[in-house]
Design an enzyme around this catalytic site. Structure first.
Site, mmCIF file in Angstrom:
data_model
loop_
_atom_site.group_PDB
_atom_site.id
_atom_site.type_symbol
_atom_site.label_atom_id
_atom_site.label_comp_id
_atom_site.label_asym_id
_atom_site.label_seq_id
_atom_site.Cartn_x
_atom_site.Cartn_y
_atom_site.Cartn_z
ATOM 1 N N ASP A 96 0.839 -1.202 0.000
ATOM 2 C CA ASP A 96 0.000 0.000 0.000
ATOM 3 C C ASP A 96 0.876 1.254 0.000
ATOM 4 O O ASP A 96 0.375 2.374 -0.032
ATOM 5 C CB ASP A 96 -1.010 -0.005 1.156
ATOM 6 C CG ASP A 96 -0.352 -0.013 2.518
ATOM 7 O OD1 ASP A 96 0.874 -0.195 2.603
ATOM 8 O OD2 ASP A 96 -1.092 0.157 3.522
ATOM 9 N N SER A 97 2.213 1.038 -0.045
ATOM 10 C CA SER A 97 3.131 2.156 -0.291
ATOM 11 C C SER A 97 2.872 2.735 -1.681
ATOM 12 O O SER A 97 3.400 3.795 -2.021
ATOM 13 C CB SER A 97 4.587 1.697 -0.162
ATOM 14 O OG SER A 97 4.812 0.512 -0.901
ATOM 15 N N ASP A 149 -1.051 -6.057 -0.065
ATOM 16 C CA ASP A 149 -1.412 -5.392 1.191
ATOM 17 C C ASP A 149 -2.908 -5.143 1.248
ATOM 18 O O ASP A 149 -3.502 -4.642 0.278
ATOM 19 C CB ASP A 149 -0.724 -4.018 1.268
ATOM 20 C CG ASP A 149 0.517 -4.055 2.130
ATOM 21 O OD1 ASP A 149 0.651 -4.948 2.982
ATOM 22 O OD2 ASP A 149 1.372 -3.157 1.938
ATOM 23 N N LYS A 186 -1.416 -9.397 2.991
ATOM 24 C CA LYS A 186 -0.635 -8.974 4.169
ATOM 25 C C LYS A 186 -1.456 -7.945 4.947
ATOM 26 O O LYS A 186 -2.123 -7.097 4.339
ATOM 27 C CB LYS A 186 0.708 -8.372 3.726
ATOM 28 C CG LYS A 186 1.529 -7.755 4.860
ATOM 29 C CD LYS A 186 2.962 -7.516 4.461
ATOM 30 C CE LYS A 186 3.221 -6.175 3.796
ATOM 31 N NZ LYS A 186 2.884 -5.005 4.615
ATOM 32 N N GLU A 230 -1.340 -5.374 8.687
ATOM 33 C CA GLU A 230 -0.484 -4.788 9.721
ATOM 34 C C GLU A 230 -1.109 -4.992 11.101
ATOM 35 O O GLU A 230 -2.301 -4.713 11.289
ATOM 36 C CB GLU A 230 -0.302 -3.284 9.465
ATOM 37 C CG GLU A 230 0.456 -2.998 8.185
ATOM 38 C CD GLU A 230 0.641 -1.496 7.947
ATOM 39 O OE1 GLU A 230 0.290 -0.680 8.826
ATOM 40 O OE2 GLU A 230 1.142 -1.150 6.863
ATOM 41 N N GLU A 256 9.292 -4.366 10.378
ATOM 42 C CA GLU A 256 9.727 -3.074 9.829
ATOM 43 C C GLU A 256 10.328 -2.181 10.911
ATOM 44 O O GLU A 256 9.721 -1.958 11.965
ATOM 45 C CB GLU A 256 8.533 -2.369 9.149
ATOM 46 C CG GLU A 256 8.923 -1.027 8.547
ATOM 47 C CD GLU A 256 7.932 -0.467 7.544
ATOM 48 O OE1 GLU A 256 6.943 -1.147 7.207
ATOM 49 O OE2 GLU A 256 8.157 0.678 7.099
#
Ligand code: KIV
Length: 352
Positions: A132-133, A171, A201, A203, A270
């Site tokens: 999602d970057s 993401d 993925k 978070e 991270e």
């Protein structure tokens, strides 16, 4: 008759009409045609040789084709069959577990579009993360928070069209899985169905465990993400190193174990101290992929725009630049502008 024998059907009809002219041969001809038709139907019902599903073991990771492979101690079962039209890629979650078991490091990069994904897949990257970057490097947002499910699916679909070998992980964007595990499952299913990716993925740890578990029940492989979790930027207010204090480090270790216990196939760590990255990696049996988490993790991931130097304003300590595409592109574009303005481009050989 099956559709694949239409010409036989009309030939039979032709022969029947011909035989009907002779009364003595009528019954005999009918029997021959009937027997022949049965034989044709049986032959047509059995698939020809190249329609048979191909049974083979999934291929080994890049560069390890001839090495003896050891089965790792893991709960992930190998996928040993693959039909010829299967979308199964060469690198599977099981293959990543094997890599960890034999101490082979895992390479992972982000990609968001077809052309870049095609290049890095052909170069032999193990895992492609449709991160999602994309919100930052593709769309120009300050944070990843505004990213939508529709845009993630669009990017993921562009990537999967190109990728033949790497495992493609997508993401889940902010707001599609936190606090509502049913919505999380629905979002994950949309990603898998509409993008044809291999895994998703999310978070977080304990707080999102119910969503992780529900997604796993649908047979969707899940990767965790701990440490700096950019979707929570408004909670922490900074992108600085995480889990430096004991309390936060202990929680991270607990969360990593929880993610492993419920069945995640891997976890991204991270921006945490290298010692902690090493500790988590040695305690878990599933692979850890670090970004700013030191050399002790089972693999590394970077954002492609950062490592190729497209994004020249971002220089955190953990980043190594492998190219300076900002300069290369600027020089190429400047030269093009000059050539167009001067009338040098196109020349006689560049026209029809
Ligand atoms: O979105 C992303 O690119 C990521 C990586 C930084 C791990 O999550």
């Amino acid at each position: 008759f099956p559709n694949r024998a239409p010409s036989i059907r009309s030939t039979s009809q032709y022969r029947a009409a011909w035989c009907c002219g002779s009364s003595s041969g009528r019954w005999f001809c009918f029997e021959i045609i009937y027997t022949f038709a049965l034989a044709v139907r049986e032959t047509a019902a059995a698939p020809p040789e190249n329609d048979q599903p191909e049974i083979r073991e999934t291929m080994p990771p890049h560069g390890t084709e001839n090495k003896n492979r050891q089965k790792p101690a893991t709960q992930h079962k190998p996928c040993t069959t693959m039909s010829t039209d299967s979308k199964t890629r060469v690198v599977t979650t099981y293959r990543l577990a094997e890599m960890k078991a034999r101490g082979e490091k895992i390479s992972m990069l982000t990609a968001y579009d077809y052309s870049m994904a095609r290049i890095i897949d052909a170069a032999g990257i193990d895992v492609i993360l449709v991160g999602d970057s994309a919100a930052n490097v593709m769309a120009g947002y300050e944070t990843t928070v505004p990213m939508s499910l529709e845009y993630m699916i669009y990017h993921a679909r562009s990537v999967t069209r190109a990728v033949k070998r790497a495992l493609v992980v997508v993401d889940m964007p902010f707001g599609t899985y936190q606090g509502n595990s049913k919505e999380a499952l629905a979002s994950a299913i949309r990603i898998m169905k509409e993008s044809e990716a291999d895994a998703i993925k999310l978070e977080g740890g304990e707080e999102i465990l119910e969503s992780v578990q529900r997604i796993l029940t649908a047979g969707i492989p899940v990767m965790g993400h701990l440490g700096l979790t950019p979707q929570s930027i408004h909670k922490y207010g900074t992108y600085s190193v995480r889990a430096k204090e004991k309390e936060e480090a202990d929680k991270l270790v607990r969360d990593a174990h929880l993610l492993e216990e419920v069945g995640c196939f891997g976890v991204v760590l991270e921006k945490i101290p290298a010692e902690l990255g090493k500790r988590v990696s040695s305690e878990l049996t599933i692979p850890t992929i670090g970004i700013g988490a030191g050399n002790g993790t089972d693999g590394q991931v970077l954002v492609i725009h950062d490592m190729l130097g497209i994004n020249n304003e971002f220089s955190p300590r953990f980043l190594r630049r492998y190219a300076d595409l900002y300069t290369t592109i600027t020089q190429g574009v400047s030269q093009y502008i000059e050539d167009v303005k001067s009338g040098d481009f196109p020349n006689e050989k560049e026209q029809y």
